[in-house]
Design a protein around this motif. Structure first.
Motif, PDB file in Angstrom:
ATOM      1  N   TYR A 142      72.552  57.226   8.033  1.00  0.00           N
ATOM      2  CA  TYR A 142      73.921  57.702   7.921  1.00  0.00           C
ATOM      3  C   TYR A 142      74.029  58.756   6.823  1.00  0.00           C
ATOM      4  O   TYR A 142      73.319  58.703   5.822  1.00  0.00           O
ATOM      5  N   TYR A 151      77.180  60.124   4.391  1.00  0.00           N
ATOM      6  CA  TYR A 151      78.548  59.957   3.945  1.00  0.00           C
ATOM      7  C   TYR A 151      78.889  61.046   2.935  1.00  0.00           C
ATOM      8  O   TYR A 151      78.028  61.501   2.177  1.00  0.00           O
ATOM      9  N   PRO A 158      83.528  56.090   0.533  1.00  0.00           N
ATOM     10  CA  PRO A 158      82.626  56.941   1.315  1.00  0.00           C
ATOM     11  C   PRO A 158      83.216  57.222   2.697  1.00  0.00           C
ATOM     12  O   PRO A 158      83.773  56.333   3.348  1.00  0.00           O
ATOM     13  N   LEU A 178      82.264  58.570   6.435  1.00  0.00           N
ATOM     14  CA  LEU A 178      81.137  58.810   7.310  1.00  0.00           C
ATOM     15  C   LEU A 178      81.230  60.173   7.979  1.00  0.00           C
ATOM     16  O   LEU A 178      82.263  60.525   8.547  1.00  0.00           O
ATOM     17  N   GLU A 196      81.035  62.073  13.830  1.00  0.00           N
ATOM     18  CA  GLU A 196      82.410  61.613  13.711  1.00  0.00           C
ATOM     19  C   GLU A 196      83.341  62.714  14.202  1.00  0.00           C
ATOM     20  O   GLU A 196      83.074  63.901  14.004  1.00  0.00           O
TER      21      GLU A 196
END
Lengths: 112, 114
Positions: free
Chosen positions: B33, B35, B43, B45, B57
């Motif tokens: 991931y 962030y 955090p 994403l 996202e």
């Protein structure tokens, strides 16, 4: 999307006092995780709760998951200066099983 | 010790000058991931990789791209950094067990845009 509300945003306590932070969701959560981030540091995983009504303890830290799985709390007994940091709850995002949605965090200051 | 490593720890770039942040892991986790974390915020994403499967996202700006050439490495490319992109960038990994497991975070790269 799913939101996890966390309160309070800030908390100042005298060393030795207790501290609690709360997370609330409008939807049922599959699980909830707690992370601690020290000032200038990165989030560190503390614990995961999965079962309704689950209570777990780590030394002076007590974690609870609500019966309806819509809320959770972290309680620290007799705070120490080493407890300083921001505590985040996080839960699985409704969009993906692999994503976490973080609460806004509670920044804890412990006064010596 | 198995860990998540981020380089550099501090990065200064000029407005509009492309920058790449790197992350490596020795945990052999299949999910990685990225962030973004701004001061006093949680955090946020940006995207994640499940093995080689990239998941963006919806609100991640096109200015942010990512590459994962192999299991161990993941890169964050910011094509044209703006002042608003100044933040801490955190890489994290997890082992996918069908439901989200704990995430292991690297120390972060603090990006300054001048």
């Amino acid at each position: 999307g799913q939101q996890v509300m966390q309160i309070p945003q800030y908390q100042h306590v005298q060393e030795g006092e207790d501290f609690t932070t709360y997370c609330n969701s409008s939807t049922t959560l599959s699980n909830i995780q707690w992370y601690k981030q020290r000032p200038g540091g990165h989030p560190v995983f503390l614990i995961q709760l999965v079962k309704s009504g689950e209570v777990k303890k780590q030394k002076r830290l007590t974690f609870q998951f609500g019966e309806a799985k819509k809320n959770s709390s972290l309680h620290i007994t007799a705070t120490q200066t080493t407890d300083v940091g921001t505590y985040f709850c996080a839960s699985r995002s409704s969009g993906s099983a692999r994503q976490l949605t973080f609460g806004s965090g509670t920044q804890l200051t412990v006064l010596p | 010790d198995a860990m998540v490593i981020q380089n550099p720890r501090y990065q200064v770039t000029q407005f509009g000058k492309p920058v790449t942040l790197s992350c490596s892991q020795t945990l052999n986790h299949n999910v990685m991931y990225w962030y973004q974390q701004k001061s006093s915020q949680a955090p946020k994403l940006l995207f994640h990789y499940y093995d080689k499967d990239f998941n963006n996202e919806a609100d991640t700006p096109d200015n942010f791209q990512s590459r994962r050439p192999n299991t161990s490495f993941c890169f964050l490319d910011i094509r044209s950094p703006g002042l608003g992109d100044a933040a801490m960038y955190l890489c994290a990994t997890s082992r996918d067990r069908g439901r989200v497991g704990e995430q292991y975070f690297g120390p972060g790269t603090r990006l300054t845009v001048t």
